[in-house]
Design a protein around this motif. Sequence first.
Motif, PDB file in Angstrom:
ATOM      1  N   CYS A   1     -34.875  90.604 -44.731  1.00  0.00           N
ATOM      2  CA  CYS A   1     -35.680  89.919 -45.740  1.00  0.00           C
ATOM      3  C   CYS A   1     -37.157  89.935 -45.311  1.00  0.00           C
ATOM      4  CB  CYS A   1     -35.221  88.491 -45.958  1.00  0.00           C
ATOM      5  SG  CYS A   1     -36.117  87.726 -47.322  1.00  0.00           S
ATOM      6  N   ASP A   2     -37.991  90.618 -46.097  1.00  0.00           N
ATOM      7  CA  ASP A   2     -39.423  90.705 -45.799  1.00  0.00           C
ATOM      8  C   ASP A   2     -40.083  89.332 -45.870  1.00  0.00           C
ATOM      9  OD1 ASP A   2     -39.008  93.385 -45.684  1.00  0.00           O
ATOM     10  OD2 ASP A   2     -39.864  93.822 -47.654  1.00  0.00           O
ATOM     11  N   ARG A   3     -39.549  88.494 -46.753  1.00  0.00           N
ATOM     12  CA  ARG A   3     -40.148  87.176 -46.964  1.00  0.00           C
ATOM     13  C   ARG A   3     -40.186  86.373 -45.666  1.00  0.00           C
ATOM     14  NH1 ARG A   3     -40.699  84.650 -51.982  1.00  0.00           N
ATOM     15  NH2 ARG A   3     -39.555  86.356 -52.894  1.00  0.00           N
TER      16      ARG A   3
ATOM     17  N   CYS B   1     -40.261  90.001 -53.976  1.00  0.00           N
ATOM     18  CA  CYS B   1     -40.205  91.200 -53.149  1.00  0.00           C
ATOM     19  C   CYS B   1     -38.869  91.901 -53.380  1.00  0.00           C
ATOM     20  CB  CYS B   1     -40.479  90.905 -51.683  1.00  0.00           C
ATOM     21  SG  CYS B   1     -39.353  89.772 -50.928  1.00  0.00           S
TER      22      CYS B   1
ATOM     23  N   HIS C   1     -30.659  91.952 -50.639  1.00  0.00           N
ATOM     24  CA  HIS C   1     -30.665  92.390 -49.234  1.00  0.00           C
ATOM     25  C   HIS C   1     -29.562  93.385 -48.898  1.00  0.00           C
ATOM     26  CE1 HIS C   1     -32.664  88.429 -49.578  1.00  0.00           C
ATOM     27  NE2 HIS C   1     -33.621  89.147 -49.036  1.00  0.00           N
TER      28      HIS C   1
ATOM     29  N   CYS D   1     -36.101  83.395 -53.513  1.00  0.00           N
ATOM     30  CA  CYS D   1     -35.514  84.220 -52.468  1.00  0.00           C
ATOM     31  C   CYS D   1     -34.126  83.693 -52.103  1.00  0.00           C
ATOM     32  CB  CYS D   1     -36.399  84.190 -51.235  1.00  0.00           C
ATOM     33  SG  CYS D   1     -35.651  85.023 -49.856  1.00  0.00           S
TER      34      CYS D   1
ATOM     35  N   CYS E   1     -36.610  93.317 -51.542  1.00  0.00           N
ATOM     36  CA  CYS E   1     -35.401  93.010 -50.772  1.00  0.00           C
ATOM     37  C   CYS E   1     -34.597  91.873 -51.421  1.00  0.00           C
ATOM     38  CB  CYS E   1     -35.774  92.670 -49.331  1.00  0.00           C
ATOM     39  SG  CYS E   1     -36.824  91.220 -49.194  1.00  0.00           S
ATOM     40  N   CYS E   2     -35.324  90.839 -51.894  1.00  0.00           N
ATOM     41  CA  CYS E   2     -34.621  89.696 -52.489  1.00  0.00           C
ATOM     42  C   CYS E   2     -33.998  90.089 -53.831  1.00  0.00           C
ATOM     43  CB  CYS E   2     -35.571  88.522 -52.689  1.00  0.00           C
ATOM     44  SG  CYS E   2     -36.354  87.982 -51.167  1.00  0.00           S
TER      45      CYS E   2
END
Length: 507
Positions: free
Chosen positions: A330-332, A312, A319, A7, A314-315
């Motif tokens: 960032c969902d993470r 994921c 982003h 990420c 987003c990464c």
Amino acid sequence: MGENRQCPHEETLPDPQQSRHSITSLSSVAKTELVRGVPLDLCLQNWGVHFRAPHVGKEVDNFGLSHPAEHIDAFLSHDWRTSRFSKTIALFLIFNSLPACFAACLTSLLASGMIALDSLPGSWITGSAATHAVFYLVFFFGQRLRRLACLKPTLVFLDRLCIAQNDEELKQEGVRNLAGILARSRKLVILWSPRYFTRLWCTFELATFLKEENVKPIQFMPTAMALLLWSASLVVTIGVSVYQSVTYRTQAGILEEPAGWSLNSILINGSAMYISMFLVMAAPIYFGIQHMRDLLKLEQQMTGFSIKASECTCCVLNHRNPVTGEPLLCDRELVFQTLKRWYGTDTGSDDHLDRFDGVVRERLRRSVLRVVGSGAPPLRYLLAMVGTPSVAVWPQYVYLRNSEKAWFATKWLIDFWKLPAVALWAFWVLVACWRTGAAVSRHCPMWMVLAGMDLMACFLVPAVWVPYEVLNERYRDPVVLTISVVLFWALIVVMYGLLYKQKKCRV
Ligand SMILES: [Zn+2]
């Protein structure tokens, strides 16, 4: 495991102010209006059109298909890149196969009753065709039929339909409430493919279910297994129809019964049977070997599971929304902070992630392998898909009950039981071929493995069935028939008992 993308949120995290929300962990108490479900028939419409992989920034909003609900019957957890068709068949299998089996049995019984009273137009052909037709009608359209019958629809949660896609604020709120929505769901249905445990959101959904003291049911369905069962069901349906046609033509005197077994007739009939079996078996064996290799990956994935290595979108997108260029959260970050709340202690910064990894590696792995580890599908689905086509024979057997050539009145009713036994035996042989094939394919070219396994299956399937037929043709005795049917079923029970006892995919 798939490729592990690290990420890059350290450099590229967007300014939280821009999204009008601060990053906190995901709430596990859902706001009532955000708990939304979609009736399963709408979710499955147009052969699973809503399971197509999304295009970020070009999402069509079907939010209106869902509605607020107190409880969700099933939370569907899946990875977007897995084929929509295999996920759709998996859902048909989970929700429609058992009702389809009951409906087919009922149709066949009804048709048999009408034939006994000589009141079915078209006689046994209508009865048998209607049985197959009703099975597939309910299998494909069961949820729509529920709606037509004014029965309560099965409510499921599918993120794309139950979280607003085109209103960024509502979307963020929906995503933030995912944990709460999961808490209101009666069970988690995992449509598994080898990508599943590499995806952050998939593992997060799992984490939410596993954190409960009283873990709710998790239904684990490999999508490749669903396709296999469906294709096996089609093969059995064709096999039963051919069998019925041969039985009819023999009884009607169109096909001569062989006066004796001449070498020529054995060679000709034997080769024709062998070649057609070889061709029919090739596809299920090929897909089955792939399925077993997937299961091997599953075990490796779960043993070495690490949420830090999961991917994921987003990464991957750095982003930034690829269409508008706007920053994405960032969902993470959100997921990791939530896991900290559930699995964390005061010591060690990454302890909570390790603790969650441990739950997947140990507890979840054991329960998943208990269900699918042997490579055989759950028994209820196997019986519904592979056993049901045989009941189409009932109308024909009732029709034949007074046939001149019937040895005795009840012969047909006892003889029927060989058909599901043959289908189950053939499936058992297939599972054995898949496992052997998956083990051998590590050292041999695939075409060689496929040919070898196909030859083995074509030898093993008739190895039990042909002696059964020869014995009964030779003696034509009710006692011999009854004993051989019972022995055939005893063999099936023992073989499946051994198969289901194995909790691990041993290849
Ligand atoms: Zn990210």
